[in-house]
Design a protein around this motif. Structure first.
Motif, PDB file in Angstrom:
ATOM      1  N   MET A  55       0.841  -1.176   0.000  1.00 30.92           N
ATOM      2  CA  MET A  55       0.000   0.000   0.000  1.00 30.92           C
ATOM      3  C   MET A  55       0.890   1.244   0.000  1.00 30.92           C
ATOM      4  SD  MET A  55      -2.925   0.767   2.736  1.00 30.92           S
ATOM      5  CE  MET A  55      -3.555   2.344   2.993  1.00 30.92           C
ATOM      6  N   THR A  56       0.657   2.131  -0.929  1.00 29.51           N
ATOM      7  CA  THR A  56       1.419   3.358  -1.032  1.00 29.51           C
ATOM      8  C   THR A  56       0.656   4.480  -0.339  1.00 29.51           C
ATOM      9  OG1 THR A  56       2.270   2.671  -3.166  1.00 29.51           O
ATOM     10  CG2 THR A  56       2.448   5.000  -2.630  1.00 29.51           C
ATOM     11  N   LEU A  57       1.355   5.191   0.525  1.00 27.85           N
ATOM     12  CA  LEU A  57       0.739   6.324   1.206  1.00 27.85           C
ATOM     13  C   LEU A  57       0.920   7.568   0.363  1.00 27.85           C
ATOM     14  CD1 LEU A  57       1.857   5.754   4.890  1.00 27.85           C
ATOM     15  CD2 LEU A  57      -0.376   5.341   3.890  1.00 27.85           C
ATOM     16  N   VAL A  58      -0.153   8.270   0.141  1.00 28.30           N
ATOM     17  CA  VAL A  58      -0.116   9.518  -0.603  1.00 28.30           C
ATOM     18  C   VAL A  58      -0.183  10.648   0.410  1.00 28.30           C
ATOM     19  CG1 VAL A  58      -1.318  10.926  -2.311  1.00 28.30           C
ATOM     20  CG2 VAL A  58      -1.285   8.435  -2.547  1.00 28.30           C
ATOM     21  N   PRO A  59       0.763  11.596   0.324  1.00 21.40           N
ATOM     22  CA  PRO A  59       0.713  12.689   1.295  1.00 21.40           C
ATOM     23  C   PRO A  59      -0.581  13.482   1.136  1.00 21.40           C
ATOM     24  CG  PRO A  59       2.429  13.083  -0.355  1.00 21.40           C
ATOM     25  CD  PRO A  59       1.832  11.738  -0.629  1.00 21.40           C
ATOM     26  N   SER A  60      -1.130  13.890   2.255  1.00 23.07           N
ATOM     27  CA  SER A  60      -2.373  14.663   2.190  1.00 23.07           C
ATOM     28  C   SER A  60      -2.069  16.094   1.752  1.00 23.07           C
ATOM     29  CB  SER A  60      -3.080  14.654   3.538  1.00 23.07           C
ATOM     30  OG  SER A  60      -2.276  15.276   4.500  1.00 23.07           O
ATOM     31  N   LEU A  61      -2.973  16.629   0.961  1.00 22.69           N
ATOM     32  CA  LEU A  61      -2.838  18.005   0.526  1.00 22.69           C
ATOM     33  C   LEU A  61      -3.400  18.929   1.591  1.00 22.69           C
ATOM     34  CD1 LEU A  61      -4.006  17.605  -3.165  1.00 22.69           C
ATOM     35  CD2 LEU A  61      -1.675  17.873  -2.336  1.00 22.69           C
ATOM     36  N   PRO A  62      -2.821  20.116   1.721  1.00 23.81           N
ATOM     37  CA  PRO A  62      -3.381  21.052   2.694  1.00 23.81           C
ATOM     38  C   PRO A  62      -4.757  21.516   2.225  1.00 23.81           C
ATOM     39  CG  PRO A  62      -1.636  22.094   1.425  1.00 23.81           C
ATOM     40  CD  PRO A  62      -1.669  20.653   1.023  1.00 23.81           C
ATOM     41  N   PRO A  63      -5.590  21.983   3.143  1.00 25.42           N
ATOM     42  CA  PRO A  63      -6.908  22.469   2.731  1.00 25.42           C
ATOM     43  C   PRO A  63      -6.789  23.677   1.805  1.00 25.42           C
ATOM     44  CG  PRO A  63      -6.499  22.936   5.056  1.00 25.42           C
ATOM     45  CD  PRO A  63      -5.353  22.105   4.568  1.00 25.42           C
ATOM     46  N   SER A  64      -7.747  23.837   0.924  1.00 22.89           N
ATOM     47  CA  SER A  64      -7.763  24.970  -0.017  1.00 22.89           C
ATOM     48  C   SER A  64      -8.352  26.192   0.677  1.00 22.89           C
ATOM     49  CB  SER A  64      -8.572  24.608  -1.258  1.00 22.89           C
ATOM     50  OG  SER A  64      -7.948  23.579  -1.962  1.00 22.89           O
ATOM     51  N   LEU A  65      -7.529  26.868   1.421  1.00 23.82           N
ATOM     52  CA  LEU A  65      -7.950  28.061   2.152  1.00 23.82           C
ATOM     53  C   LEU A  65      -7.546  29.310   1.388  1.00 23.82           C
ATOM     54  CD1 LEU A  65      -6.661  27.060   5.700  1.00 23.82           C
ATOM     55  CD2 LEU A  65      -9.005  26.895   4.842  1.00 23.82           C
ATOM     56  N   PRO A  66      -8.226  30.428   1.628  1.00 19.16           N
ATOM     57  CA  PRO A  66      -7.726  31.693   1.089  1.00 19.16           C
ATOM     58  C   PRO A  66      -6.422  32.061   1.797  1.00 19.16           C
ATOM     59  CG  PRO A  66      -9.614  32.076   2.510  1.00 19.16           C
ATOM     60  CD  PRO A  66      -9.440  30.586   2.412  1.00 19.16           C
ATOM     61  N   PHE A  67      -5.749  33.059   1.281  1.00 22.75           N
ATOM     62  CA  PHE A  67      -4.482  33.543   1.834  1.00 22.75           C
ATOM     63  C   PHE A  67      -4.701  34.924   2.432  1.00 22.75           C
ATOM     64  CE2 PHE A  67      -3.531  30.736  -1.668  1.00 22.75           C
ATOM     65  CZ  PHE A  67      -2.545  29.918  -1.159  1.00 22.75           C
ATOM     66  N   PHE A  68      -4.106  35.158   3.594  1.00 22.80           N
ATOM     67  CA  PHE A  68      -4.085  36.495   4.170  1.00 22.80           C
ATOM     68  C   PHE A  68      -2.716  37.075   3.853  1.00 22.80           C
ATOM     69  CE2 PHE A  68      -2.990  39.408   7.662  1.00 22.80           C
ATOM     70  CZ  PHE A  68      -4.013  40.336   7.499  1.00 22.80           C
ATOM     71  N   VAL A  69      -2.697  38.169   3.078  1.00 23.89           N
ATOM     72  CA  VAL A  69      -1.434  38.798   2.680  1.00 23.89           C
ATOM     73  C   VAL A  69      -1.349  40.183   3.312  1.00 23.89           C
ATOM     74  CG1 VAL A  69      -1.275  37.454   0.556  1.00 23.89           C
ATOM     75  CG2 VAL A  69      -2.387  39.672   0.480  1.00 23.89           C
ATOM     76  N   TYR A  70      -0.156  40.578   3.723  1.00 21.73           N
ATOM     77  CA  TYR A  70      -0.014  41.832   4.467  1.00 21.73           C
ATOM     78  C   TYR A  70       1.200  42.652   4.036  1.00 21.73           C
ATOM     79  CZ  TYR A  70       3.072  38.664   7.035  1.00 21.73           C
ATOM     80  OH  TYR A  70       4.033  37.748   7.362  1.00 21.73           O
ATOM     81  N   GLY A  71       1.890  42.226   2.993  1.00 17.70           N
ATOM     82  CA  GLY A  71       3.089  42.938   2.553  1.00 17.70           C
ATOM     83  C   GLY A  71       3.137  43.098   1.051  1.00 17.70           C
ATOM     84  N   THR A  72       4.158  42.548   0.430  1.00 15.65           N
ATOM     85  CA  THR A  72       4.405  42.756  -1.007  1.00 15.65           C
ATOM     86  C   THR A  72       3.403  42.054  -1.909  1.00 15.65           C
ATOM     87  OG1 THR A  72       5.929  40.880  -1.232  1.00 15.65           O
ATOM     88  CG2 THR A  72       6.889  43.015  -0.578  1.00 15.65           C
ATOM     89  N   LEU A  73       2.534  41.217  -1.350  1.00 15.42           N
ATOM     90  CA  LEU A  73       1.497  40.549  -2.147  1.00 15.42           C
ATOM     91  C   LEU A  73       0.168  41.304  -2.135  1.00 15.42           C
ATOM     92  CD1 LEU A  73       2.277  36.890  -1.085  1.00 15.42           C
ATOM     93  CD2 LEU A  73       2.399  37.785  -3.422  1.00 15.42           C
ATOM     94  N   ARG A  74       0.060  42.375  -1.371  1.00 13.58           N
ATOM     95  CA  ARG A  74      -1.187  43.151  -1.341  1.00 13.58           C
ATOM     96  C   ARG A  74      -1.404  43.863  -2.668  1.00 13.58           C
ATOM     97  NH1 ARG A  74      -2.016  46.607   3.992  1.00 13.58           N
ATOM     98  NH2 ARG A  74      -4.154  46.506   3.235  1.00 13.58           N
TER      99      ARG A  74
END
Length: 144
Positions: free
Chosen positions: A1-20
């Motif tokens: 059995m091969t374990l597949v790494p779980s993907l992180p949840p698809s959440l929005p991003f909070f940006v506060y610097g150069t990505l604003r």
């Protein structure tokens, strides 16, 4: 059995610097890849000025920024791109930032939303608390 790494949840991003919106990395990384961008704030963090970009450090305070919701078809590639930009790799002790899931609040209506936030990694945060330049307004744009 091969374990597949779980993907992180698809959440929005909070940006506060150069990505604003209006900042240099917004156009390069986010333009055309988002479904929504709206003002928001993160409670439980203080903002510190870094070398051309800010750091959110967990602790007392409020950070002002934007909640960015990626277009679903762009999400996976955007997550990889932002992790690279922030020099974040899960479990790497050399990280400058850690990507953490936190609650942020929409400015428009006060609605809480779970989002990814890149906060200063522990060693960086410790140094900033001791000798960093705190941005008392919680808004990096206030310095510019």
């Amino acid at each position: 059995m091969t374990l597949v790494p779980s993907l992180p949840p698809s959440l929005p991003f909070f940006v506060y610097g150069t990505l604003r919106p209006g900042e240099p990395n917004h156009d390069h990384f986010l333009r055309g890849r988002t479904r929504a961008e709206e003002p928001a704030r993160l409670h439980g963090a203080a903002l510190y000025d870094g070398p051309g970009y800010p750091y959110a450090v967990e602790g007392p305070g409020i950070v002002r920024g934007d909640l960015v919701t990626a277009r679903p078809e762009e999400y996976a590639a955007l997550l990889v791109a932002l992790d690279r930009l922030e020099e974040y790799a899960p479990g790497d002790p050399r990280n400058l930032y850690e990507r953490v899931e936190r609650e942020v609040v929409r400015e428009a209506d006060g609605t809480p939303v779970r989002a990814w936030v890149y906060v200063a990694a522990p060693a960086v945060a410790e140094g900033l608390r001791r000798r960093g330049g705190r941005i008392t307004t919680g808004d990096w744009r206030a310095l510019r």
